[in-house]
Design a protein around this motif. Sequence first.
Motif, PDB file in Angstrom:
ATOM      1  N   LYS A 110       0.826  -1.214   0.000  1.00  0.00           N
ATOM      2  CA  LYS A 110       0.000   0.000   0.000  1.00  0.00           C
ATOM      3  C   LYS A 110       0.855   1.256   0.000  1.00  0.00           C
ATOM      4  O   LYS A 110       0.542   2.241  -0.698  1.00  0.00           O
ATOM      5  CB  LYS A 110      -0.920  -0.008   1.222  1.00  0.00           C
ATOM      6  N   GLU A 111       1.955   1.247   0.770  1.00  0.00           N
ATOM      7  CA  GLU A 111       2.785   2.439   0.915  1.00  0.00           C
ATOM      8  C   GLU A 111       4.002   2.424  -0.005  1.00  0.00           C
ATOM      9  O   GLU A 111       4.814   3.335   0.040  1.00  0.00           O
ATOM     10  CB  GLU A 111       3.219   2.586   2.379  1.00  0.00           C
ATOM     11  N   ASN A 112       4.101   1.372  -0.822  1.00  0.00           N
ATOM     12  CA  ASN A 112       5.210   1.258  -1.785  1.00  0.00           C
ATOM     13  C   ASN A 112       6.562   1.438  -1.097  1.00  0.00           C
ATOM     14  O   ASN A 112       7.391   2.253  -1.506  1.00  0.00           O
ATOM     15  CB  ASN A 112       5.050   2.284  -2.910  1.00  0.00           C
ATOM     16  N   LEU A 113       6.795   0.654  -0.052  1.00  0.00           N
ATOM     17  CA  LEU A 113       7.977   0.805   0.789  1.00  0.00           C
ATOM     18  C   LEU A 113       9.151  -0.043   0.298  1.00  0.00           C
ATOM     19  O   LEU A 113       8.969  -1.122  -0.255  1.00  0.00           O
ATOM     20  CB  LEU A 113       7.649   0.398   2.228  1.00  0.00           C
ATOM     21  N   ASP A 114      10.328   0.459   0.546  1.00  0.00           N
ATOM     22  CA  ASP A 114      11.535  -0.342   0.365  1.00  0.00           C
ATOM     23  C   ASP A 114      11.805  -1.178   1.617  1.00  0.00           C
ATOM     24  O   ASP A 114      12.303  -2.296   1.529  1.00  0.00           O
ATOM     25  CB  ASP A 114      12.753   0.551   0.108  1.00  0.00           C
TER      26      ASP A 114
END
Length: 325
Positions: A110-114
């Motif tokens: 959802k947050e497009n996190l690394d």
Amino acid sequence: MLKLSVVTTMYNSAQYLPKCINSLLDQDIALDEYEIILVNDGSPDDSKAIADDYARQFGNIKVLSHANKGLAGARNTGLSAAKGKYLRFVDPDDYVEPNTFSSLLEQMEKENLDMLRFDYRMVNESYCIVDKPKGVKWIDYSSCIMDGESFLYDRLGFGCFVWTFVYRLSFLQETGIPFVEGAYFDDTNWLPKVLRRAKSVNSTSKVAYYYYQRQGSLLNTVSEASRKAKEKGQIQLIGNLKTNYDQETSQKVRQWYRSMISSCAFSMLMSSPADKWNDTLVKMKRMNLLPFRIHKTTPKVRLKLMIVNAFPHVYGFVRRLRKKI
């Protein structure tokens, strides 16, 4: 495409491995959506036999083996073999919270996190929860997406634990940063290098991991031999951190390294026996580690730092006096 790869290394871990693997299987995503990679690092006990037995029962478990490369080398092997979109590391004597994979992966997506950090608890040999060390109690797990440099400076604290993060595998592959074999506390060497290259990092207060604290481990033994081994490792770690500090260009990251170096040196000094205080203090001065400079810590530790910086020999004398009393 697999959603997740879980890498677990094995060395003399037969006693703990079933609990670890069972926790990895007790999750809320389908078995065909994630893989469990068990890396046998030439373990002399029954770890590989246990792992092979699980692999025969569960199609998402694979067992890899190589000659003794240590924890860092085994993690590199697992990382190279991973096929999931996301990845996390789990040590074989630890275990994870049931039914937490789904929510962690949903937040990553959802947050497009690394990278996503989650909270953890420490357990003793009876698997009862115990207090975390003082230095990691104040870490902020509130949600706030930021770049890796800012996260390192503002949020990481000194909790450099590889297993408290979920990683985007493609991000790790792009960084190309391996674990360094033979490094004392290789987490502390690897994690900040990776983190400072991340574009999007967040935290969650969700408890998703249980760290097993063995009384017989190197960090908890008090014999003279173990004390010397620990001190040797601490000096190696400080040296690695100083090298990383010298090579770093970001002022934020350099500030974190400076604080981490002081934190490790202060821990080394405070853990030295009262009768070894002055000897350790001499080593600190030779390595140019004084005065200690830590930009984020608890008020109690900050006060102790100020006293030690101002009156190191007096503080050592009081410690010796209290021991005799």
